[in-house]
Write a protein that holds these residues in place. Structure first.
Motif, PDB file in Angstrom:
ATOM      1  N   GLU A  82     -82.432 -21.031 -39.285  1.00  0.00           N
ATOM      2  CA  GLU A  82     -83.768 -21.021 -39.829  1.00  0.00           C
ATOM      3  C   GLU A  82     -83.743 -21.899 -41.163  1.00  0.00           C
ATOM      4  OE1 GLU A  82     -86.208 -17.510 -40.251  1.00  0.00           O
ATOM      5  OE2 GLU A  82     -84.356 -16.802 -39.111  1.00  0.00           O
ATOM      6  N   LYS A  86     -86.952 -20.856 -35.329  1.00  0.00           N
ATOM      7  CA  LYS A  86     -85.560 -20.614 -35.380  1.00  0.00           C
ATOM      8  C   LYS A  86     -84.737 -21.433 -34.187  1.00  0.00           C
ATOM      9  CE  LYS A  86     -85.214 -15.891 -33.548  1.00  0.00           C
ATOM     10  NZ  LYS A  86     -84.934 -14.513 -34.039  1.00  0.00           N
ATOM     11  N   ARG A  87     -84.008 -22.034 -34.346  1.00  0.00           N
ATOM     12  CA  ARG A  87     -82.878 -22.063 -33.037  1.00  0.00           C
ATOM     13  C   ARG A  87     -81.620 -22.092 -33.206  1.00  0.00           C
ATOM     14  NH1 ARG A  87     -84.901 -28.906 -31.338  1.00  0.00           N
ATOM     15  NH2 ARG A  87     -83.712 -27.475 -29.384  1.00  0.00           N
ATOM     16  N   ARG A  88     -81.100 -22.446 -31.946  1.00  0.00           N
ATOM     17  CA  ARG A  88     -79.772 -21.704 -32.204  1.00  0.00           C
ATOM     18  C   ARG A  88     -78.830 -22.895 -32.724  1.00  0.00           C
ATOM     19  NH1 ARG A  88     -77.348 -18.517 -28.303  1.00  0.00           N
ATOM     20  NH2 ARG A  88     -79.085 -17.058 -27.100  1.00  0.00           N
ATOM     21  N   LYS A  99     -76.924 -16.069 -34.391  1.00  0.00           N
ATOM     22  CA  LYS A  99     -77.232 -17.472 -33.008  1.00  0.00           C
ATOM     23  C   LYS A  99     -78.041 -17.950 -33.726  1.00  0.00           C
ATOM     24  CE  LYS A  99     -74.487 -15.006 -29.505  1.00  0.00           C
ATOM     25  NZ  LYS A  99     -74.529 -14.675 -27.710  1.00  0.00           N
ATOM     26  N   TYR A 100     -78.646 -17.952 -34.654  1.00  0.00           N
ATOM     27  CA  TYR A 100     -79.871 -19.084 -34.808  1.00  0.00           C
ATOM     28  C   TYR A 100     -79.940 -19.485 -36.400  1.00  0.00           C
ATOM     29  CZ  TYR A 100     -81.498 -16.734 -30.610  1.00  0.00           C
ATOM     30  OH  TYR A 100     -81.382 -16.597 -30.044  1.00  0.00           O
TER      31      TYR A 100
END
Length: 220
Positions: free
Chosen positions: A53, A81-83, A50-51
């Motif tokens: 980078e 990292k973020r969704r 779900k991430y």
């Protein structure tokens, strides 16, 4: 002429004569996903689960992509990292506009401005060079209807179209069940390394998730 995945999806959604977008919301999610997938293929970002980078900020030479790399870098705010869905939600409206501007710059479509009822400003993008869309549709037809093996970019494009449920844009005159079945086969096929296939599966899941949310919201 080589255009990006995002531009290809945008081109499929535009009515050739009126220049208005069909299935605009769903197509918009696929456009944003197309830009992100191009960055994955160019090894500028990675999508795992779900991430998202950011792995490399070196320019690709494609302005549409490089602008997104800079925006992602600012959006990450130093995080590792973020969704993916958060980025797609943030970028979808801007990605559509960016893809349209790029198609205009290439001379594939032209921008027409008018006012609906003499009051409300509207923009339409009728086709100026039909050869680009013709080649695109022929490439899709060869893989989806004729069973040809796809190259990596065509397979990625088909995966995005399938995840956003845009089958009718690509094949308006073909049975949807047949088209959807073949697109699913292509998306899961042995046409790339496992890492790329995994990234595209994760991208498909993200695009499908935000598309479903949009459809449900529209229904209420």
């Amino acid at each position: 002429m080589t255009i990006t995945l995002a531009e290809e999806i945008m081109l499929l959604s535009l009515d050739d004569e009126s220049g208005s977008a069909k299935q605009r919301q769903a197509a918009g999610w696929a456009v944003a996903g197309g830009i992100l997938l191009e960055l994955v293929l160019a090894e500028r970002v990675s999508v795992v689960g779900k991430y998202l980078e950011l792995v490399d900020t070196m320019p690709t030479g494609e302005r549409l992509l490089d602008n997104r790399t800079a925006l992602i870098e600012a959006w990450m705010r130093g995080r590792s990292k973020r969704r993916v869905t958060e980025w797609l939600t943030k970028d979808q409206p801007k990605a559509v506009r960016a893809a349209l501007e790029s198609l205009c710059e290439r001379g594939v479509v032209v921008e027409e401005r008018r006012r609906a009822l003499g009051l409300f400003p509207m923009r339409r993008y009728p086709e100026a060079d039909g050869t680009v869309e013709g080649e695109l549709r022929e490439r899709l037809r060869a893989v989806v209807l004729d069973g040809a093996d796809p190259d990596m970019r065509t397979a990625g494009l088909i995966a995005l179209i399938h995840s956003a449920k845009l089958h009718a844009l690509a094949f308006p005159d073909s049975p949807r069940e047949q088209v959807a079945r073949r697109m699913a086969e292509v998306a899961a096929g042995q046409w790339a390394t496992e890492s790329i296939r995994a990234a595209i599966r994760d991208m498909q899941a993200a695009v499908a998730a935000v598309t479903v949310v949009t459809v449900l919201a529209a229904g209420t």
